[in-house]
Motif scaffolding. Sequence first.
Motif, PDB file in Angstrom:
ATOM      1  N   HIS A 184       0.845  -1.203   0.000  1.00 27.09           N
ATOM      2  CA  HIS A 184       0.000   0.000   0.000  1.00 27.09           C
ATOM      3  C   HIS A 184       0.872   1.241   0.000  1.00 27.09           C
ATOM      4  CE1 HIS A 184      -3.860  -2.093   1.068  1.00 27.09           C
ATOM      5  NE2 HIS A 184      -2.980  -3.024   1.445  1.00 27.09           N
TER       6      HIS A 184
ATOM      7  N   GLN B 264       0.667   3.931   2.901  1.00 23.88           N
ATOM      8  CA  GLN B 264       0.877   3.470   4.282  1.00 23.88           C
ATOM      9  C   GLN B 264       2.328   3.575   4.742  1.00 23.88           C
ATOM     10  OE1 GLN B 264      -1.151  -0.327   4.801  1.00 23.88           O
ATOM     11  NE2 GLN B 264      -3.049   0.480   3.924  1.00 23.88           N
TER      12      GLN B 264
ATOM     13  N   LEU C 130      -6.722  -6.093  12.645  1.00 19.42           N
ATOM     14  CA  LEU C 130      -7.041  -5.484  11.349  1.00 19.42           C
ATOM     15  C   LEU C 130      -8.044  -4.324  11.381  1.00 19.42           C
ATOM     16  CD1 LEU C 130      -6.810  -5.406   8.248  1.00 19.42           C
ATOM     17  CD2 LEU C 130      -8.609  -7.144   8.181  1.00 19.42           C
TER      18      LEU C 130
ATOM     19  N   TRP D  39      -6.959  -1.405  13.423  1.00 15.85           N
ATOM     20  CA  TRP D  39      -5.751  -0.842  12.776  1.00 15.85           C
ATOM     21  C   TRP D  39      -6.149   0.021  11.579  1.00 15.85           C
ATOM     22  CZ3 TRP D  39      -3.884  -2.043   7.818  1.00 15.85           C
ATOM     23  CH2 TRP D  39      -2.572  -1.636   7.537  1.00 15.85           C
ATOM     24  N   LEU D  40      -7.133  -0.479  10.807  1.00 21.69           N
ATOM     25  CA  LEU D  40      -7.603   0.332   9.672  1.00 21.69           C
ATOM     26  C   LEU D  40      -8.224   1.632  10.174  1.00 21.69           C
ATOM     27  CD1 LEU D  40      -9.277  -2.405   7.400  1.00 21.69           C
ATOM     28  CD2 LEU D  40      -7.290  -1.015   6.786  1.00 21.69           C
TER      29      LEU D  40
ATOM     30  N   ARG E 124     -11.394  -2.273  -2.427  1.00 19.79           N
ATOM     31  CA  ARG E 124     -10.497  -2.538  -1.287  1.00 19.79           C
ATOM     32  C   ARG E 124     -10.764  -3.879  -0.629  1.00 19.79           C
ATOM     33  NH1 ARG E 124      -7.900   1.733   2.103  1.00 19.79           N
ATOM     34  NH2 ARG E 124      -6.386   0.459   3.185  1.00 19.79           N
ATOM     35  N   PHE E 125     -11.998  -4.100  -0.213  1.00 21.18           N
ATOM     36  CA  PHE E 125     -12.475  -5.420   0.241  1.00 21.18           C
ATOM     37  C   PHE E 125     -13.970  -5.333   0.472  1.00 21.18           C
ATOM     38  CE2 PHE E 125     -11.527  -5.390   5.203  1.00 21.18           C
ATOM     39  CZ  PHE E 125     -11.819  -4.042   5.300  1.00 21.18           C
TER      40      PHE E 125
ATOM     41  N   HIS F 220      -8.714  -7.745  -0.915  1.00 19.12           N
ATOM     42  CA  HIS F 220      -8.342  -8.502   0.281  1.00 19.12           C
ATOM     43  C   HIS F 220      -9.372  -9.599   0.544  1.00 19.12           C
ATOM     44  CE1 HIS F 220      -6.297  -4.603   0.827  1.00 19.12           C
ATOM     45  NE2 HIS F 220      -5.385  -5.287   1.483  1.00 19.12           N
TER      46      HIS F 220
ATOM     47  N   GLU G  35      -8.667 -12.371   5.895  1.00 19.40           N
ATOM     48  CA  GLU G  35      -7.424 -12.034   6.596  1.00 19.40           C
ATOM     49  C   GLU G  35      -7.571 -12.258   8.093  1.00 19.40           C
ATOM     50  OE1 GLU G  35      -6.329  -8.046   5.666  1.00 19.40           O
ATOM     51  OE2 GLU G  35      -4.554  -8.014   6.976  1.00 19.40           O
TER      52      GLU G  35
ATOM     53  N   HIS H 281      -3.805 -11.901   1.426  1.00 20.70           N
ATOM     54  CA  HIS H 281      -3.926 -12.648   2.682  1.00 20.70           C
ATOM     55  C   HIS H 281      -4.523 -14.045   2.483  1.00 20.70           C
ATOM     56  CE1 HIS H 281      -2.461  -9.062   4.561  1.00 20.70           C
ATOM     57  NE2 HIS H 281      -3.336  -8.393   3.838  1.00 20.70           N
TER      58      HIS H 281
ATOM     59  N   SER I 148       2.954  -9.062   7.622  1.00 19.58           N
ATOM     60  CA  SER I 148       1.692  -8.427   7.994  1.00 19.58           C
ATOM     61  C   SER I 148       0.800  -9.387   8.771  1.00 19.58           C
ATOM     62  CB  SER I 148       0.985  -7.957   6.719  1.00 19.58           C
ATOM     63  OG  SER I 148      -0.311  -7.531   6.998  1.00 19.58           O
TER      64      SER I 148
ATOM     65  N   LEU J  30      -0.179  -8.128  12.503  1.00 19.15           N
ATOM     66  CA  LEU J  30      -1.561  -7.813  12.877  1.00 19.15           C
ATOM     67  C   LEU J  30      -2.235  -8.990  13.601  1.00 19.15           C
ATOM     68  CD1 LEU J  30      -2.780  -5.899   9.665  1.00 19.15           C
ATOM     69  CD2 LEU J  30      -2.151  -4.912  11.877  1.00 19.15           C
TER      70      LEU J  30
ATOM     71  N   ASP K  83       2.952  -6.403   1.889  1.00 19.75           N
ATOM     72  CA  ASP K  83       1.782  -5.731   2.466  1.00 19.75           C
ATOM     73  C   ASP K  83       2.170  -4.562   3.364  1.00 19.75           C
ATOM     74  OD1 ASP K  83      -0.944  -5.169   2.861  1.00 19.75           O
ATOM     75  OD2 ASP K  83      -0.971  -6.344   4.714  1.00 19.75           O
TER      76      ASP K  83
HETATM   77  N1  GUN Z   1      -7.974  -5.028   4.339  1.00 23.78           N
HETATM   78  C1  GUN Z   1      -8.542  -3.946   3.777  1.00 23.78           C
HETATM   79  N2  GUN Z   1      -7.658  -2.928   3.665  1.00 23.78           N
HETATM   80  C2  GUN Z   1      -6.497  -3.397   4.146  1.00 23.78           C
HETATM   81  C3  GUN Z   1      -5.203  -2.814   4.309  1.00 23.78           C
HETATM   82  O1  GUN Z   1      -4.948  -1.651   3.971  1.00 23.78           O
HETATM   83  N3  GUN Z   1      -4.259  -3.615   4.857  1.00 23.78           N
HETATM   84  C4  GUN Z   1      -4.506  -4.898   5.239  1.00 23.78           C
HETATM   85  N4  GUN Z   1      -3.519  -5.629   5.763  1.00 23.78           N
HETATM   86  N5  GUN Z   1      -5.701  -5.451   5.114  1.00 23.78           N
HETATM   87  C5  GUN Z   1      -6.688  -4.708   4.582  1.00 23.78           C
END
Ligand code: GUN
Length: 444
Positions: A84, A87, A98, A101-102, A209-210, A237, A240, A276, A301, A305, A329
């Motif tokens: 990313h 980041q 996760l 953290w986001l 993104r997810f 993603h 994860e 992931h 990662s 995490l 990551d």
């Molecule tokens: N899942 C959605 N966005 C992210 C991200 O920025 N990093 C990670 N590790 N997982 C995510």
Amino acid sequence: MNLPVVGITTLVRGRLLSFITEPESADDRASYYYEDDGGLLVRDGIIEAVGDFKQVSASAGEDVEVIDHRPHLIMPGFIDAHAHMPQMQVIASYGAELLDWLNNYTFPAETEFSNAEHARRIAGHFLDTLVAHGTTTVAAYCSVHPASAEALFQAAMLREMRIVAGKVMMDRNAPGGLRDTPKSSYEDTKALIERWHGRGRLSYAITPRFAITSSPAQMEVAGALASEFPELHIQTHLSENRIEIDLANELYPDCGDYFGVYERYNLAGPKSLFGHAIHLSEREADAMSDSGSVAVFCPTSNLFLGSGLFDYQRYRKRGKPVRIATATDVGGGTNYSMLRTMDEGYKVIALSGEKLNPLAAFWQITLGNAKALSFERQIGALQRGHEADLVVLNARATPAMSIRAEKIETLAEELFLLQTLGDDRSVVETYLAGKAMKGKAVRD
Ligand code: GUN
Ligand code: ZN
């Protein structure tokens, strides 16, 4: 008046190592090409000849600049299949899993990329940092802001770097400054594709993104883009973190499981990179394998995490193997180095009772990741016609490495030392399209 184009020709000398197939063991001699005193003739960014130095040198003629890297090892540049860009100031953020953290670190940092100047500054640092660590290709996420993708593509073009990148599409479960809409994400993505995809060595990746941050309407849009531009990569993603998986299943109750969400919206396939993919059911692993989708192993990662242990050998050795790539990551990952990444990867695989042989680790971060990105015809091997993206490695880069190296007898042992103790200090030089770039200032 049209002046003739004068080709830049360089002969790079050193110990050449390049993989041919995935090594089955640490003494699988048939899996790689090795030349103790090798020469790589590079013209206009492309490898023109590879072989014994004296032979290549004799065929190269007089007007060739020789760069002598002996006794170092020259390999195809490393490939990072998931990182990313926004980041760089998130890496090393303490104490969260996760979703927290986001919310606590990542989203606030990405909000700053509405500022194009900030995006340009970080994009340049991002690519230079990867290059300093020996990485010559990255599949990268930008922020939601189109200007962040503009900045990264611009920076890659200046450096003649092969990258895959896209602005993230995210229209829910994120702060206001980080949300687009199905319509704007379609229009912005399409405009970026038209402007950047296929220019030089740049590729656009459709980047929802997810499932958590995209509504069904936005997933429809991502799928429509995938149909409209079937040659494009898709990156997202998957599976994860346990809480993330439960939330994805709640948000998409009719899709059966998490991977089913991406299948439903036409986002699975051979150009799709799933970051992931740790906690997959057998059904999901089968579906990934059947569709040719790629699971991206991000060991630093996943450990940092506390997300879980990616079962590399389970995916690789099952009846229907899953295609695998590896990646830093950054900034969930804790290092820009693919050497550090494989060191952590080795330990994760060891926890499942298996050992990844050192040849296989270096195959993975070169030809293996090139194949996973469907770039094996352009990069990943020291081969005539391939792009001259190279990394030059020194297994004696630090006093501790030198002492250990005194006891090394085989190539596999040298690689394992590089993987276990190496980092950017072991990277003597990195070439992008034939140009030495480590530590070079690039101005726009
Ligand atoms: N899942 C959605 N966005 C992210 C991200 O920025 N990093 C990670 N590790 N997982 C995510
Ligand atoms: Zn990621």
